[in-house]
Design a protein around this motif. Structure first.
Motif, short mmCIF file in Angstrom:
data_model
loop_
_atom_site.label_atom_id
_atom_site.label_comp_id
_atom_site.label_asym_id
_atom_site.label_seq_id
_atom_site.Cartn_x
_atom_site.Cartn_y
_atom_site.Cartn_z
N LEU A 136 57.45 24.59 -4.84
CA LEU A 136 56.16 23.89 -4.93
C LEU A 136 56.45 22.42 -4.69
O LEU A 136 57.04 21.75 -5.54
CB LEU A 136 55.51 24.09 -6.29
N VAL A 137 56.10 21.93 -3.51
CA VAL A 137 56.37 20.54 -3.17
C VAL A 137 55.14 19.91 -2.52
O VAL A 137 54.28 20.60 -1.98
CB VAL A 137 57.57 20.44 -2.19
N ASP A 138 55.08 18.61 -2.62
CA ASP A 138 54.04 17.86 -1.90
C ASP A 138 54.59 17.54 -0.52
O ASP A 138 55.72 17.08 -0.38
CB ASP A 138 53.72 16.56 -2.62
N VAL A 139 53.78 17.82 0.49
CA VAL A 139 54.19 17.47 1.85
C VAL A 139 53.25 16.38 2.36
O VAL A 139 52.07 16.35 2.02
CB VAL A 139 54.18 18.69 2.81
N PRO A 140 53.78 15.47 3.17
CA PRO A 140 52.92 14.41 3.72
C PRO A 140 51.88 14.99 4.67
O PRO A 140 52.11 16.02 5.31
CB PRO A 140 53.90 13.50 4.46
N GLN A 141 50.76 14.34 4.74
CA GLN A 141 49.67 14.79 5.62
C GLN A 141 49.38 13.73 6.67
O GLN A 141 49.21 12.56 6.35
CB GLN A 141 48.42 15.07 4.79
N ALA A 142 49.36 14.16 7.92
CA ALA A 142 48.98 13.27 9.01
C ALA A 142 47.46 13.12 9.01
O ALA A 142 46.76 14.00 8.50
CB ALA A 142 49.46 13.84 10.34
N PRO A 143 46.93 12.05 9.55
CA PRO A 143 45.47 11.88 9.58
C PRO A 143 44.78 13.04 10.31
O PRO A 143 45.17 13.39 11.43
CB PRO A 143 45.27 10.57 10.36
N ALA A 144 43.81 13.65 9.68
CA ALA A 144 43.15 14.83 10.24
C ALA A 144 42.34 14.54 11.49
O ALA A 144 42.08 15.44 12.28
CB ALA A 144 42.24 15.47 9.18
N GLY A 145 41.98 13.32 11.73
CA GLY A 145 41.15 12.97 12.88
C GLY A 145 41.81 13.18 14.23
O GLY A 145 41.15 13.14 15.26
N TYR A 146 43.12 13.44 14.25
CA TYR A 146 43.83 13.62 15.51
C TYR A 146 44.03 15.09 15.87
O TYR A 146 44.66 15.41 16.86
CB TYR A 146 45.18 12.91 15.48
N GLY A 147 43.51 15.99 15.04
CA GLY A 147 43.64 17.42 15.30
C GLY A 147 42.30 18.02 15.69
O GLY A 147 41.25 17.58 15.22
N TYR A 148 42.35 19.00 16.57
CA TYR A 148 41.10 19.64 16.99
C TYR A 148 41.36 21.07 17.46
O TYR A 148 42.48 21.42 17.86
CB TYR A 148 40.41 18.83 18.10
N LEU A 149 40.33 21.89 17.41
CA LEU A 149 40.40 23.26 17.90
C LEU A 149 40.27 23.20 19.42
O LEU A 149 39.28 22.72 19.95
CB LEU A 149 39.27 24.09 17.29
N ALA A 150 41.29 23.70 20.12
CA ALA A 150 41.31 23.61 21.59
C ALA A 150 40.86 24.90 22.27
O ALA A 150 40.20 24.85 23.30
CB ALA A 150 42.71 23.24 22.06
N GLU A 151 41.22 26.06 21.71
CA GLU A 151 40.89 27.33 22.35
C GLU A 151 40.70 28.42 21.29
O GLU A 151 41.29 28.36 20.22
CB GLU A 151 42.03 27.80 23.27
N CYS A 152 39.90 29.42 21.65
CA CYS A 152 39.73 30.62 20.82
C CYS A 152 39.85 31.85 21.70
O CYS A 152 39.39 31.84 22.83
CB CYS A 152 38.34 30.65 20.17
N TRP A 153 40.45 32.88 21.17
CA TRP A 153 40.52 34.17 21.86
C TRP A 153 39.77 35.20 21.03
O TRP A 153 39.92 35.26 19.82
CB TRP A 153 41.97 34.63 22.03
#
Length: 160
Positions: A136-153
């Motif tokens: 159980l560890v804390d992991v750093p989080q990158a800013p969410a604004g740079y991620g997006y859904l690109a494709e769906c199957w």
């Protein structure tokens, strides 16, 4: 329609300077002029993203994740460097995550950990430690604004 999507590809944009060791000026690094260094960056990136692939316990990357709950066990088909793009004279790497069902916040934690290790803020073995079902560890989080859904199957429903 969202419930019938079998596989999703998410993209996450990371500026090159964010992946370089702390104190390094990314604007001074041009991959075209330093191909050996560029190869090393991509090799390290590949080594850090590969352990995420397959069925993993991502409790440390999920909000309120519990190690032994079924909801924390997720399948990641691919986590890799997908390409790069320039925007406002800054080189961004496109990291791609192909998975059955993830939240962008989970991906931003995965990317945040990879960035922290590449910068030298965390040791490389922290990736394996964070994926261990007993940790159980804390992991750093990158800013969410740079991620997006690109494709769906979608699977095709059979009719009788």
């Amino acid at each position: 329609a969202e419930n019938h999507c079998n596989l999703r590809r998410y993209h996450y944009l990371v500026p090159l300077w964010a992946l370089l060791p702390a104190g390094t000026c990314g604007s001074e690094f041009d991959p075209k002029e330093e191909p050996d260094r560029w190869t090393q960056v991509l090799k390290q990136l590949k080594g850090l993203t590969k352990p995420f692939q397959g069925t993993q316990r991502l409790h440390n990357f999920c909000a309120d994740g519990v190690p032994h709950e079924a909801a924390s066990k997720l399948f990641i088909k691919q986590f890799c460097h997908f390409g790069q793009a320039y925007y406002n004279n800054t080189l961004y790497l496109v990291l791609s995550v192909l998975a059955d069902n993830l939240f962008v916040s989970t991906i931003s934690r995965m990317v945040g950990l990879v960035v922290a290790v590449m910068r030298g803020d965390l040791p490389e073995d922290f990736v394996a430690h964070s994926l261990d079902q007993h940790s159980l560890v804390d992991v750093p989080q990158a800013p969410a604004g740079y991620g997006y859904l690109a494709e769906c199957w979608y699977s095709i429903a059979e009719t009788s």
